[in-house]
Design a protein around this motif. Structure first.
Motif, PDB file in Angstrom:
ATOM      1  N   GLU A  40     -15.823  -1.116   1.846  1.00 23.63           N
ATOM      2  CA  GLU A  40     -16.796  -1.330   2.908  1.00 23.63           C
ATOM      3  C   GLU A  40     -16.522  -2.609   3.701  1.00 23.63           C
ATOM      4  OE1 GLU A  40     -21.609  -0.711   3.325  1.00 23.63           O
ATOM      5  OE2 GLU A  40     -20.821  -1.834   1.628  1.00 23.63           O
ATOM      6  N   ILE A  41     -15.588  -3.421   3.233  1.00 25.68           N
ATOM      7  CA  ILE A  41     -15.282  -4.675   3.904  1.00 25.68           C
ATOM      8  C   ILE A  41     -13.765  -4.860   3.932  1.00 25.68           C
ATOM      9  CG2 ILE A  41     -15.522  -5.970   1.739  1.00 25.68           C
ATOM     10  CD1 ILE A  41     -16.521  -8.343   3.361  1.00 25.68           C
ATOM     11  N   ASP A  42     -13.241  -5.454   5.013  1.00 29.24           N
ATOM     12  CA  ASP A  42     -11.812  -5.762   5.077  1.00 29.24           C
ATOM     13  C   ASP A  42     -11.426  -6.573   3.842  1.00 29.24           C
ATOM     14  OD1 ASP A  42     -12.158  -4.654   7.535  1.00 29.24           O
ATOM     15  OD2 ASP A  42     -11.713  -6.453   8.696  1.00 29.24           O
ATOM     16  N   SER A  43     -10.331  -6.205   3.196  1.00 31.09           N
ATOM     17  CA  SER A  43     -10.013  -6.861   1.934  1.00 31.09           C
ATOM     18  C   SER A  43      -8.531  -6.747   1.614  1.00 31.09           C
ATOM     19  CB  SER A  43     -10.829  -6.230   0.796  1.00 31.09           C
ATOM     20  OG  SER A  43     -10.599  -6.881  -0.427  1.00 31.09           O
ATOM     21  N   PHE A  44      -8.012  -7.761   0.926  1.00 30.00           N
ATOM     22  CA  PHE A  44      -6.664  -7.699   0.350  1.00 30.00           C
ATOM     23  C   PHE A  44      -6.806  -7.092  -1.036  1.00 30.00           C
ATOM     24  CE2 PHE A  44      -2.630  -8.980  -1.366  1.00 30.00           C
ATOM     25  CZ  PHE A  44      -1.800  -9.023  -0.251  1.00 30.00           C
ATOM     26  N   ILE A  45      -6.197  -5.932  -1.257  1.00 29.83           N
ATOM     27  CA  ILE A  45      -6.420  -5.206  -2.514  1.00 29.83           C
ATOM     28  C   ILE A  45      -5.110  -4.952  -3.253  1.00 29.83           C
ATOM     29  CG2 ILE A  45      -8.528  -4.079  -1.712  1.00 29.83           C
ATOM     30  CD1 ILE A  45      -6.890  -1.569  -1.218  1.00 29.83           C
ATOM     31  N   THR A  46      -5.257  -4.801  -4.565  1.00 27.91           N
ATOM     32  CA  THR A  46      -4.135  -4.496  -5.444  1.00 27.91           C
ATOM     33  C   THR A  46      -4.480  -3.291  -6.304  1.00 27.91           C
ATOM     34  OG1 THR A  46      -3.473  -6.820  -5.567  1.00 27.91           O
ATOM     35  CG2 THR A  46      -2.687  -5.371  -7.325  1.00 27.91           C
ATOM     36  N   PHE A  47      -3.537  -2.340  -6.389  1.00 27.18           N
ATOM     37  CA  PHE A  47      -3.674  -1.198  -7.291  1.00 27.18           C
ATOM     38  C   PHE A  47      -2.636  -1.312  -8.405  1.00 27.18           C
ATOM     39  CE2 PHE A  47      -5.856   1.056  -3.789  1.00 27.18           C
ATOM     40  CZ  PHE A  47      -6.907   1.606  -4.502  1.00 27.18           C
ATOM     41  N   LYS A  48      -3.095  -1.138  -9.648  1.00 29.06           N
ATOM     42  CA  LYS A  48      -2.203  -1.159 -10.805  1.00 29.06           C
ATOM     43  C   LYS A  48      -2.489   0.044 -11.692  1.00 29.06           C
ATOM     44  CE  LYS A  48      -2.272  -6.238 -11.020  1.00 29.06           C
ATOM     45  NZ  LYS A  48      -2.649  -7.410 -11.855  1.00 29.06           N
ATOM     46  N   VAL A  49      -1.492   0.412 -12.508  1.00 28.91           N
ATOM     47  CA  VAL A  49      -1.679   1.437 -13.531  1.00 28.91           C
ATOM     48  C   VAL A  49      -1.484   0.796 -14.901  1.00 28.91           C
ATOM     49  CG1 VAL A  49      -0.735   3.541 -14.561  1.00 28.91           C
ATOM     50  CG2 VAL A  49      -0.979   3.364 -12.085  1.00 28.91           C
ATOM     51  N   ALA A  50      -2.422   1.057 -15.807  1.00 29.63           N
ATOM     52  CA  ALA A  50      -2.332   0.517 -17.164  1.00 29.63           C
ATOM     53  C   ALA A  50      -2.581   1.632 -18.163  1.00 29.63           C
ATOM     54  CB  ALA A  50      -3.338  -0.605 -17.369  1.00 29.63           C
ATOM     55  N   ASP A  51      -2.034   1.471 -19.374  1.00 26.77           N
ATOM     56  CA  ASP A  51      -2.285   2.469 -20.413  1.00 26.77           C
ATOM     57  C   ASP A  51      -3.556   2.124 -21.174  1.00 26.77           C
ATOM     58  OD1 ASP A  51      -1.663   0.493 -22.327  1.00 26.77           O
ATOM     59  OD2 ASP A  51       0.429   1.131 -22.460  1.00 26.77           O
TER      60      ASP A  51
END
Length: 257
Positions: free
Chosen positions: A193-204
């Protein structure tokens, strides 16, 4: 709640409609009509029998994947299925697929017997969610299915508590994985909902990180992310969204090979 936030919430609570039996096949998606009822915002989900003709069949079950949220209770899909109105007094059964005993998921069990079964301890429930046998000794949570004309069904599902919406500055969501379980690729739809610097990760399941998918600035909006999981072994994994402006959001998915 202003109109922009209402539009964002409608996207946030858009549902996937899948076949009830595993592996679940995506049949379509439904965006809810939202309205306030006391301290809850409800999602009214309209299901067209023309779009999903399987629901015209006796025991023609579909699984509606309500997106998980941090704001309203535990996540579980609902199953909608046509049953014998003469026997049960209702034409459609709509059950919340979380067993009341230990929280295990409930699934279609031997459709010819028109029953549901807990995937954990094996409790059996009747077609209308009534307890039949096993340790649960409680009925399933059910929602009423309404008929509008000849070709339209709808049900009202609690979406979010209004006090949480009023107190939360920024909303974010990640919808369920597609497909789930997956084999070589998996995708998620998400919104911020807001401009943002984002990170996506995958974890077990042990918390070990296996892949950094993206690390970038995104304007407010709705997006889709797809990534390769062919290098990972079968098992349970988590997609993690992190941001300096938004609390982390985690979604579970399975890989089956």
């Amino acid at each position: 709640m202003n109109s922009d936030r209402r539009k964002f919430l409608a996207q946030m609570f858009t549902v996937a409609v899948l076949t009830a039996n595993c592996p679940h096949q995506l049949l379509g998606k439904i965006t809810p009509v939202l309205f306030k009822n006391n301290d809850l915002i409800l999602g009214r989900y309209y299901v067209s029998l023309n779009d999903y003709p399987i629901l015209r069949q006796m025991w023609g079950s579909v699984r509606i994947q309500i997106p998980p949220t941090m704001t309203y209770g535990p996540f579980a899909p609902i199953i909608v299925t046509r049953i014998d109105e003469w026997e049960y007094g209702i034409e459609y059964s709509c059950i919340y697929t979380l067993c009341p005993h230990e929280g295990q998921l409930v699934y279609d069990f031997e459709p010819e017997f028109r029953q549901f079964k807990c995937s954990g301890h094996g409790t059996i429930f009747d077609a209308d969610g009534t307890y039949m046998a096993g340790p649960a000794a409680q009925d399933l949570t059910t929602y009423k299915v309404y008929r509008e004309g000849e070709d339209l069904l709808y049900m009202d599902i609690p979406a979010v508590k209004t006090d949480v919406i009023d107190s939360q500055n920024h909303l974010v969501y990640i919808n369920s994985a597609n497909p789930n379980p997956c084999y070589d690729k998996v995708s998620f739809e998400y919104g911020i909902e807001i401009d943002s610097f984002i990170t996506f990760k995958v974890a077990d399941i042990k918390g070990n990180e296996h892949k950094l998918i993206s690390n970038e600035f995104r304007p407010a909006g709705h997006y889709k992310i797809e990534f390769d999981v062919s290098f990972l072994q079968s098992g349970i994994y988590f997609l993690i969204l992190e941001s300096s402006k938004i609390a982390p959001v985690i979604r579970k998915f399975a890989i089956a090979k």
